[in-house]
Design an enzyme around this catalytic site. Structure first.
Site, PDB file in Angstrom:
ATOM      1  N   ASP A   1      23.198  60.217  68.579  1.00  0.00           N
ATOM      2  CA  ASP A   1      24.137  61.330  68.062  1.00  0.00           C
ATOM      3  C   ASP A   1      23.094  62.250  67.216  1.00  0.00           C
ATOM      4  OD1 ASP A   1      26.175  59.768  69.002  1.00  0.00           O
ATOM      5  OD2 ASP A   1      26.902  59.478  67.157  1.00  0.00           O
TER       6      ASP A   1
ATOM      7  N   GLU B   1      22.653  56.402  58.464  1.00  0.00           N
ATOM      8  CA  GLU B   1      23.933  55.708  58.677  1.00  0.00           C
ATOM      9  C   GLU B   1      23.981  54.216  58.913  1.00  0.00           C
ATOM     10  OE1 GLU B   1      26.461  57.563  61.485  1.00  0.00           O
ATOM     11  OE2 GLU B   1      25.651  59.380  61.535  1.00  0.00           O
TER      12      GLU B   1
HETATM   13  C1  GLA Z   1      28.733  55.988  68.966  1.00  0.00           C
HETATM   14  C2  GLA Z   1      27.203  55.812  68.454  1.00  0.00           C
HETATM   15  C3  GLA Z   1      26.179  56.134  69.223  1.00  0.00           C
HETATM   16  C4  GLA Z   1      26.506  55.405  70.520  1.00  0.00           C
HETATM   17  C5  GLA Z   1      27.779  55.771  71.285  1.00  0.00           C
HETATM   18  C6  GLA Z   1      28.001  54.852  72.559  1.00  0.00           C
HETATM   19  O1  GLA Z   1      28.727  57.420  69.160  1.00  0.00           O
HETATM   20  O2  GLA Z   1      27.030  56.424  67.010  1.00  0.00           O
HETATM   21  O3  GLA Z   1      24.722  55.539  68.698  1.00  0.00           O
HETATM   22  O4  GLA Z   1      26.041  54.185  70.602  1.00  0.00           O
HETATM   23  O5  GLA Z   1      28.550  55.456  70.119  1.00  0.00           O
HETATM   24  O6  GLA Z   1      27.390  55.379  73.262  1.00  0.00           O
END
Ligand code: GLA
Length: 409
Positions: A191, A179
């Site tokens: 995530d 990503e």
């Molecule tokens: C998105 C990003 C994560 C994290 C969240 C905020 O989901 O993908 O890595 O930084 O925002 O907590």
């Protein structure tokens, strides 16, 4: 529960439609031939720990029982053919090509990240041909980590097809790299880690710097996860995310100068921030304050989950949302509206935005007996306040990715 599955619907796993695993297998058979491998990976919610992951901080996510499935087979060619049963699209992509700003970037990104990690002389897996069929019930663009679910499922499928033994922490790191380096989203590891390490009936307390984690009880019998998609996404999301990251890095540099200790991440200023906060520019101060306090809220919520005290977890979620709104400034009126409904609803322990912000979803932790009431109120009151219908997803904490080698399809 409503049967309506369009915007504004309320759905539970597989309610009505065939499960993603079945759809992915069928799509693979129809388009390409019998699949050899089936990989699935879940989306996630994050109970507490917003915007701390890329600051080397603490997070408290749970994988949810909504998954992306990838059925895969070797093709003998040198391209990746990929069918999305969800979108009804088929694409042929060059694993050596450039990003195209399309969903297939996640597929190529995962293949490329795996290639780079391969230390054998054999042709890297990504440049050997594969056919992939993808199906998902993780809602896209809802802040529930549909991209991580796709990337982890593809990465796991390709690793299995290529006979690569990729340890779980490496898989999460590679999928994050897919990503950040290929797709161009500067995310943290939250995530992907949740999608890899999720456990049924458990939340994960993860230290994003050391990558140490602990599984904590979150049994569906005691507390339910409800995700509410606001059905808004603001253009601001991508640019603001990068801007917040840069401001935090500035905070690290300033605190490193101001304090008589080494500050590599904001957490290193723990216990000393208050002494020098007044010397920081106001915006930097507010962003840093959020991150430092948010780490403390994750510690508190972790202890509360260990003790099974869901009201205490909920209080941390409420405080987290306030801080994300006021200090980090990544909320929006629609997210605030859902959180307000939760706050007024008996049996809802707490709620906060989950994901990057400026739209996407709210996660609420709700007593099992109060879920119907909460869902009903959100479905009534959110449209009253915003003119938009929400999607309400009743979820359970679920297992992370899984690979099945298929025989004799
Ligand atoms: C998105 C990003 C994560 C994290 C969240 C905020 O989901 O993908 O890595 O930084 O925002 O907590």
């Amino acid at each position: 529960m409503s049967d309506d599955r369009g915007p504004g619907s309320e759905t539970e796993l597989d309610g009505g439609a065939a499960p993603p695993t079945r759809r992915a297998r069928a799509a693979c058979r129809e388009r390409f031939g019998a699949p050899a491998v089936l990989a699935t990976a879940p989306g996630r919610v994050n109970l507490v720990g917003g915007h701390t992951d890329y600051n080397g901080g603490l997070v408290l996510p749970a994988a949810i029982d909504r998954r992306t499935a990838v059925a895969a087979r070797p093709s003998g060619g040198d391209r990746i053919r990929v069918r999305s049963a969800t979108l009804g699209e088929t694409a042929t992509v060059d694993p050596g090509g450039d990003p195209r700003s399309e969903w297939t970037d996640y597929v190529v990104g995962a293949a490329r990240a795996l290639d780079r990690s391969s230390d054998t002389d054999a042709a890297p897996i990504g440049v050997r041909g594969v056919d992939l069929a993808v199906a998902s019930d993780v809602p896209p663009g809802a802040g529930l980590a549909s991209s991580a679910a796709l990337t982890v499922a593809v990465g796991a499928a390709l690793a299995a097809l290529g006979g690569m033994d990729v340890p779980d922490k490496r898989l999460a790191a590679l999928c994050r790299r897919a990503e950040t380096e290929f797709v161009g989203v500067p995310c943290g590891v939250l995530d992907q880690f949740a999608s890899v390490f999720g456990r049924r009936g458990r939340a994960l307390a993860l230290d994003c710097r050391s990558r140490d984690y602990e599984c904590l009880p979150l049994p569906a019998a005691d507390a339910r996860i409800v995700a509410v998609d606001t059905n808004v996404g603001h253009d601001l999301a991508a640019s603001a995310y990068g801007e917040r990251r840069r401001t935090c890095r500035r905070g690290v540099a300033l605190l490193d100068d101001l304090l008589d200790r080494e500050v590599d991440a904001l957490r290193d200023a723990r216990g000393a921030f208050g002494r020098v906060a007044g010397d920081l520019p106001p915006t930097v101060r507010a962003r840093c304050r959020h991150v430092l306090r948010e780490n403390e809220r994750v510690r508190e919520a972790t202890a509360a989950l260990r003790a099974g005290e869901f009201d205490r977890v909920g209080a941390c979620m409420d405080a987290s949302h306030r801080s994300l709104r006021e200090d980090y400034e990544v909320s929006c009126a629609e997210l605030d509206a859902v959180v307000d409904v939760a706050r007024d609803c008996p049996g809802a322990h707490g709620a906060r935005m989950t994901g990057g912000g400026f739209g996407g979803s709210v996660v609420a932790l709700v007593a099992p007996g109060a879920v119907d009431r909460f869902a009903g109120r959100v479905r009534r009151e959110y449209p009253d306040r915003t003119g938009i219908d929400p999607d309400v997803y009743r979820c359970r904490a679920a297992d992370g990715y899984r690979i099945d080698v298929l025989e004799g399809e």
